[in-house]
Scaffold this motif. Structure first.
Motif, mmCIF file in Angstrom:
data_model
loop_
_atom_site.group_PDB
_atom_site.id
_atom_site.type_symbol
_atom_site.label_atom_id
_atom_site.label_comp_id
_atom_site.label_asym_id
_atom_site.label_seq_id
_atom_site.Cartn_x
_atom_site.Cartn_y
_atom_site.Cartn_z
ATOM 1 N N GLN A 112 9.659 3.993 -11.001
ATOM 2 C CA GLN A 112 9.168 5.262 -11.654
ATOM 3 C C GLN A 112 8.092 5.872 -10.788
ATOM 4 O O GLN A 112 7.594 6.906 -10.598
ATOM 5 N N ASP A 113 7.138 4.643 -10.433
ATOM 6 C CA ASP A 113 5.971 5.164 -9.959
ATOM 7 C C ASP A 113 6.066 5.553 -8.698
ATOM 8 O O ASP A 113 5.559 6.713 -8.089
ATOM 9 N N ILE A 114 7.071 4.971 -7.827
ATOM 10 C CA ILE A 114 7.067 5.565 -6.404
ATOM 11 C C ILE A 114 7.800 6.993 -6.837
ATOM 12 O O ILE A 114 7.548 7.804 -5.914
ATOM 13 N N HIS A 115 8.615 7.107 -7.497
ATOM 14 C CA HIS A 115 9.375 8.519 -7.595
ATOM 15 C C HIS A 115 8.254 9.474 -8.156
ATOM 16 O O HIS A 115 7.969 10.669 -7.453
ATOM 17 N N ARG A 116 7.249 8.947 -9.012
ATOM 18 C CA ARG A 116 6.216 10.128 -9.283
ATOM 19 C C ARG A 116 5.283 10.274 -8.118
ATOM 20 O O ARG A 116 4.852 11.421 -7.801
ATOM 21 N N ARG A 117 4.945 9.265 -7.374
ATOM 22 C CA ARG A 117 4.276 9.580 -6.046
ATOM 23 C C ARG A 117 4.828 10.361 -5.104
ATOM 24 O O ARG A 117 4.286 11.338 -4.371
ATOM 25 N N PHE A 118 6.208 10.126 -5.030
ATOM 26 C CA PHE A 118 7.073 10.894 -3.904
ATOM 27 C C PHE A 118 7.049 12.326 -4.507
ATOM 28 O O PHE A 118 6.811 13.352 -3.565
ATOM 29 N N GLU A 119 7.069 12.718 -5.814
ATOM 30 C CA GLU A 119 7.177 14.057 -6.411
ATOM 31 C C GLU A 119 5.929 14.756 -6.154
ATOM 32 O O GLU A 119 5.588 16.064 -5.744
ATOM 33 N N GLU A 120 4.639 13.872 -6.424
ATOM 34 C CA GLU A 120 3.182 14.502 -6.228
ATOM 35 C C GLU A 120 2.983 14.439 -4.818
ATOM 36 O O GLU A 120 1.813 14.775 -4.528
ATOM 37 N N GLU A 121 3.728 13.880 -3.854
ATOM 38 C CA GLU A 121 3.566 13.987 -2.413
ATOM 39 C C GLU A 121 2.195 12.904 -2.150
ATOM 40 O O GLU A 121 1.379 13.181 -1.177
ATOM 41 N N LEU A 122 2.056 11.960 -2.965
ATOM 42 C CA LEU A 122 1.302 10.872 -2.757
ATOM 43 C C LEU A 122 1.474 9.789 -2.113
ATOM 44 O O LEU A 122 2.929 9.237 -2.593
ATOM 45 N N ASP A 123 1.221 9.253 -0.788
ATOM 46 C CA ASP A 123 1.903 8.146 -0.050
ATOM 47 C C ASP A 123 3.252 8.213 0.084
ATOM 48 O O ASP A 123 4.112 7.279 -0.027
ATOM 49 N N SER A 124 3.894 9.389 0.147
ATOM 50 C CA SER A 124 5.497 9.589 0.204
ATOM 51 C C SER A 124 6.013 9.690 1.685
ATOM 52 O O SER A 124 7.025 9.887 1.818
ATOM 53 N N GLU A 125 4.949 9.629 2.559
ATOM 54 C CA GLU A 125 5.496 9.692 4.056
ATOM 55 C C GLU A 125 6.395 8.457 4.227
ATOM 56 O O GLU A 125 7.452 8.835 5.020
ATOM 57 N N ASP A 126 6.179 7.380 3.926
ATOM 58 C CA ASP A 126 6.667 6.025 4.283
ATOM 59 C C ASP A 126 6.668 5.028 3.015
ATOM 60 O O ASP A 126 5.721 4.356 2.702
ATOM 61 N N LEU A 127 7.688 5.288 2.101
ATOM 62 C CA LEU A 127 7.811 4.332 1.165
ATOM 63 C C LEU A 127 7.872 2.849 1.286
ATOM 64 O O LEU A 127 7.392 2.146 0.492
ATOM 65 N N ARG A 128 8.058 2.409 2.659
ATOM 66 C CA ARG A 128 8.116 1.030 2.985
ATOM 67 C C ARG A 128 6.802 0.622 2.696
ATOM 68 O O ARG A 128 6.545 -0.719 2.608
ATOM 69 N N LEU A 129 5.744 1.355 2.950
ATOM 70 C CA LEU A 129 4.251 0.898 2.604
ATOM 71 C C LEU A 129 3.981 0.456 1.322
ATOM 72 O O LEU A 129 3.291 -0.687 1.027
ATOM 73 N N LEU A 130 4.581 1.328 0.571
ATOM 74 C CA LEU A 130 4.632 0.963 -0.924
ATOM 75 C C LEU A 130 5.432 -0.233 -1.445
ATOM 76 O O LEU A 130 4.583 -1.268 -2.053
ATOM 77 N N ILE A 131 6.313 -0.641 -0.514
ATOM 78 C CA ILE A 131 7.287 -1.759 -0.996
ATOM 79 C C ILE A 131 6.396 -3.180 -0.517
ATOM 80 O O ILE A 131 6.241 -3.806 -0.973
ATOM 81 N N HIS A 132 5.841 -2.822 0.609
ATOM 82 C CA HIS A 132 5.015 -3.907 1.316
ATOM 83 C C HIS A 132 4.107 -4.228 0.664
ATOM 84 O O HIS A 132 3.958 -5.626 0.190
ATOM 85 N N ASP A 133 3.331 -3.365 -0.018
ATOM 86 C CA ASP A 133 2.076 -3.745 -1.073
ATOM 87 C C ASP A 133 2.443 -4.400 -1.987
ATOM 88 O O ASP A 133 1.834 -5.297 -2.556
ATOM 89 N N ARG A 134 3.657 -4.120 -2.747
ATOM 90 C CA ARG A 134 4.143 -4.769 -3.916
ATOM 91 C C ARG A 134 4.583 -5.934 -3.505
ATOM 92 O O ARG A 134 4.439 -6.909 -4.405
ATOM 93 N N CYS A 135 5.129 -6.196 -2.572
ATOM 94 C CA CYS A 135 5.890 -7.535 -2.331
ATOM 95 C C CYS A 135 4.820 -8.610 -2.014
ATOM 96 O O CYS A 135 4.984 -9.799 -2.162
ATOM 97 N N ARG A 136 3.609 -8.253 -1.447
ATOM 98 C CA ARG A 136 2.742 -8.881 -1.069
ATOM 99 C C ARG A 136 2.112 -9.446 -2.518
ATOM 100 O O ARG A 136 1.478 -10.551 -2.711
ATOM 101 N N GLN A 137 2.380 -8.946 -3.720
ATOM 102 C CA GLN A 137 1.936 -9.326 -4.908
ATOM 103 C C GLN A 137 2.761 -10.103 -5.471
ATOM 104 O O GLN A 137 2.782 -10.799 -6.703
ATOM 105 N N GLY A 138 4.200 -10.319 -5.142
ATOM 106 C CA GLY A 138 5.018 -10.993 -5.640
ATOM 107 C C GLY A 138 6.362 -10.544 -5.783
ATOM 108 O O GLY A 138 6.244 -9.106 -6.124
ATOM 109 N N CYS A 139 7.541 -10.788 -6.041
ATOM 110 C CA CYS A 139 8.878 -10.181 -6.179
ATOM 111 C C CYS A 139 8.783 -9.888 -7.996
ATOM 112 O O CYS A 139 8.341 -10.559 -8.618
ATOM 113 N N PHE A 140 9.915 -9.211 -8.301
ATOM 114 C CA PHE A 140 10.296 -9.146 -9.469
ATOM 115 C C PHE A 140 11.179 -10.187 -10.321
ATOM 116 O O PHE A 140 12.156 -10.723 -9.265
#
Length: 140
Positions: A112-140
């Motif tokens: 939902q956060d990724i979707h919100r960022r995408f809709e607001e065009e924040l950090d939406s050029e490449d979602l893989r960067l957000l995934i990478h940042d989240r995975c450094r914090q640990g998996c779900f």
């Protein structure tokens, strides 16, 4: 959204009938072991790879698309057929994971956060960067 499973078509349809009976979210976008028997690839999904988030509990099946992968813990509501399994499934325990703090709820909040960022065009050029940042914090 797509359902992508190493399982057979009848397994995918059973799951889809439970989670999306009206085909609102997935429609007929299902890829099974018939189309992709040994590995999974985004080459079968018509989308810009910079805008794709893969949610999967198995890393090895995505040899070429790991940067898109958000690894989650295995969710076993039903027993997977292994009679020697030491842990009972949620269904056997007649419970489910925490709706507030369980791994599926946490993944949903992240998506939902990724979707919100995408809709607001924040950090939406490449979602893989957000995934990478989240995975450094640990998996779900």
């Amino acid at each position: 959204m797509h359902v992508y499973t190493m399982g057979l078509s009848n397994y995918a349809q059973t799951v889809l009938n439970l989670i999306d009976p009206d085909k609102v979210y997935f429609g007929d976008r299902v890829i099974t072991s018939k189309e992709s028997p040994n590995t999974k690839t985004l080459d079968l999904v018509v989308a810009d790879k910079r805008r794709v988030v893969i949610v999967d509990d198995t890393v090895d099946v995505w040899p070429n698309d790991k940067s898109n992968l958000l690894q989650i813990t295995k969710y076993e509501y039903f027993r997977d057929g292994d009679d020697n399994a030491k842990l009972k499934s949620y269904a056997e325990k007649k419970i489910d994971e925490s709706p507030e703090n369980g791994s599926l709820a946490s993944v949903l909040k992240f998506l939902q956060d990724i979707h919100r960022r995408f809709e607001e065009e924040l950090d939406s050029e490449d979602l893989r960067l957000l995934i990478h940042d989240r995975c450094r914090q640990g998996c779900f």
